[in-house]
Design an enzyme around this catalytic site. Structure first.
Site, mmCIF file in Angstrom:
data_model
loop_
_atom_site.group_PDB
_atom_site.id
_atom_site.type_symbol
_atom_site.label_atom_id
_atom_site.label_comp_id
_atom_site.label_asym_id
_atom_site.label_seq_id
_atom_site.Cartn_x
_atom_site.Cartn_y
_atom_site.Cartn_z
ATOM 1 N N LYS A 130 -12.756 0.950 4.075
ATOM 2 C CA LYS A 130 -11.641 1.419 3.229
ATOM 3 C C LYS A 130 -12.047 2.615 2.519
ATOM 4 O O LYS A 130 -13.311 2.750 2.465
ATOM 5 C CB LYS A 130 -11.009 0.463 2.359
ATOM 6 C CG LYS A 130 -9.698 0.692 1.864
ATOM 7 C CD LYS A 130 -8.551 0.187 2.700
ATOM 8 C CE LYS A 130 -7.267 0.507 2.285
ATOM 9 N NZ LYS A 130 -6.312 -0.493 3.349
ATOM 10 N N ASP A 170 -2.705 4.797 3.553
ATOM 11 C CA ASP A 170 -2.406 3.640 2.540
ATOM 12 C C ASP A 170 -1.637 4.039 1.425
ATOM 13 O O ASP A 170 -1.040 5.271 1.646
ATOM 14 C CB ASP A 170 -3.815 3.200 2.207
ATOM 15 C CG ASP A 170 -3.746 1.234 1.657
ATOM 16 O OD1 ASP A 170 -3.490 0.583 2.019
ATOM 17 O OD2 ASP A 170 -3.667 1.441 0.341
#
Ligand code: NDP
Ligand code: 2IT
Length: 450
Positions: A130, A170
């Site tokens: 991430k 995201d």
């Protein structure tokens, strides 16, 4: 959990906290998983002997870098960028990029850690990663966002690759940001490869990726309800958020005959007792995806709706709750209110939206609870399908991608049942944690001590 296991959990968590005392969100994500994995590892000593849990909770690497960019007025701004490459045992690192002022190492470590198990559950060969920045795209012009993205990618590009690490979107990273990021990647590398997913359909994106997380969440919910002889049809549903995940969760809930009565953004929520039907949803999609407006405009437009400034939607009675905004948006009080008002199922579209004691409250009340790493895996699953299509240099039809997504969500549900069945209930959290863990842990065992 037995007394021995809870002592072991405490001592394991002490170690985690000692190493990174400030990383509260990371501690929370680890605690949720370790509570299920510690007893499982005890029953399966091969994992304990190889010290798998400690190895799994330390990222392979955390890359941190400066991002300098220029505002339209000529002033120069500096943000911090990160990529957390957590675990690549079963495939290249894979996970989104988040641009939001709250982004810090703790948030990205929790997200990357969760991603390991989520990606494993999809059945596709993807490791966990991430990244992101504390940059806030809100209120910036397209040109400012473009310059930020180009600067961010100028550094990030050297750490990623189609077989190394594949970012996606995201919070705060949608179609616009992905386009700027991919454009810069392609320009620096002089290669057109699928190193980023969520791309536009004109340049290598997959049909159905935009809708995949929201659709997948509702597919999982429907599987979970059907497993308990129930279904989405006819249910009243409260949704939080009005971004990528929320909008398409609402769309699929409508298709399956549900009635969604709330949506929110960081300024508050709207309540529409008549339901956000497809026409109203089209307005909301345009408001959020195109005009980048505030949710209160929905209540200005539709007299059936009210706007509740600064509040979350959990006080509105609903049979199903779909938290699709951000982490820790349902606390214990919210959970008690939802239970009191008759909620029967909660499916997490967002990552870690429910606090640990609130999760307990749902299970104690017999609520069917679909944890994020299972319920929102549809997005990364279709990202995985986008990678496959890019490597093969083909593109699948919308129907083909959707059929694969439905099958993947069905299989994840089955794995949760297989590993999470308890005396009377399916503990989906335990099921997802253990099913996600086994494949990764077995790969790590096979590699030996690395
Ligand atoms: P978006 O940026 O598209 O939308 C986020 C939504 O949540 C917006 O309505 C935003 O409101 C709201 N929100 C964000 N932060 C806060 C906050 N601190 N308090 C209140 N509201 C907030 O993001 P996504 O829809 O992509 O992501 C939503 C969640 O789903 C995140 O947890 C993400 O990690 C998760 N997720 C996303 C996937 C994807 O494919 N995009 C896949 C799997 C999970 P505002 O605009 O006012 O900030
Ligand atoms: O949390 C997530 O799974 C995502 N933001 C999507 C990741 C991806 O690589 O598509």
């Amino acid at each position: 959990m037995s007394d021995t296991s809870s002592k072991e959990l405490e001592s394991f968590m002490e170690g985690i906290k000692q190493r990174d005392p400030e990383q509260k969100q990371f501690h929370q994500a680890v605690e949720e998983i370790a509570a299920n994995l510690i007893p499982y590892v005890k029953e399966n000593p091969k994992y304990e002997d190889a010290n798998i849990l400690e190895r799994l909770t330390e990222p392979d690497r955390v890359i941190s870098f400066r991002v300098t960019w220029q505002m339209d007025d000529g002033s120069i701004r500096v943000n911090r960028g990160w990529r957390v490459q957590f675990n690549n045992s079963i495939g290249p690192y894979k996970g989104g990029l988040r641009f939001h002022p709250t982004v810090c190492q703790s948030v990205l470590k929790f997200l990357a850690f969760e991603q390991i198990f989520k990606n494993s559950l999809t059945g596709l060969p993807m490791g966990g990663g991430k990244g992101g920045s504390n940059f806030d795209p809100k209120g910036k012009t397209d040109n400012e966002v473009m310059r930020f993205c180009q600067s961010f990618m100028t550094e990030l590009n050297r750490h990623i690759g189609e077989d190394t690490d594949i970012p996606a979107g995201d919070i705060g990273v949608g179609a616009r940001e992905i386009s700027y990021l991919f454009g810069q990647y392609k320009r620096i590398q002089n290669r057109f490869v699928g190193t980023i997913t969520g791309k536009g359909l004109e340049y290598g994106g997959s049909q159905g990726r935009k809708e995949a997380t929201g659709f997948g969440c509702v597919y999982f919910l429907e599987n979970m309800l059907q497993h308990h002889n129930n279904g989405v049809s006819g249910k009243t549903i409260s949704v939080s958020g009005s971004g990528n995940v929320a909008l398409y969760a609402i769309q699929k809930a409508n298709t399956l005959g549900g009635k969604v009565v709330t949506a929110s953004d960081s300024s508050g929520f709207i309540h529409d007792p008549e339901g956000i039907c497809d026409d109203k949803l089209a307005f909301l999609i345009d408001l959020k995806e195109v005009r980048r407006g505030r949710i209160s405009e929905y209540a200005d437009k539709y007299s059936s709706a009210t706007f509740h400034e600064g509040e979350r939607p959990w006080g509105i009675a609903a049979e199903i709750a779909l938290p699709c905004a951000t982490e820790n948006e349902i606390n214990l009080d919210d959970a008690k209110t939802l239970v009191k008002n008759g909620v029967i199922a909660v499916a997490e579209g967002a990552n870690m939206p429910t606090e640990l004691d609130a999760i307990d409250a749902f299970y104690k009340a017999g609520v069917y609870f679909a944890p994020a790493k299972a319920a929102n895996a549809g997005g990364v699953a279709v990202s995985g399908l986008e990678q496959s299509q890019n490597s093969l240099r083909i593109s699948w039809s919308r129907g083909e991608v959707d059929a694969r997504l439905q099958e993947i969500m069905h299989n994840i549900h089955q794995k949760c049942v297989e590993y999470g069945q308890e005396d009377k209930i399916v503990n989906y959290t335990k099921g997802a944690n253990i099913a996600g863990f086994v494949k990764v842990a077995d790969a790590m065992l096979a590699y030996g001590a690395i």
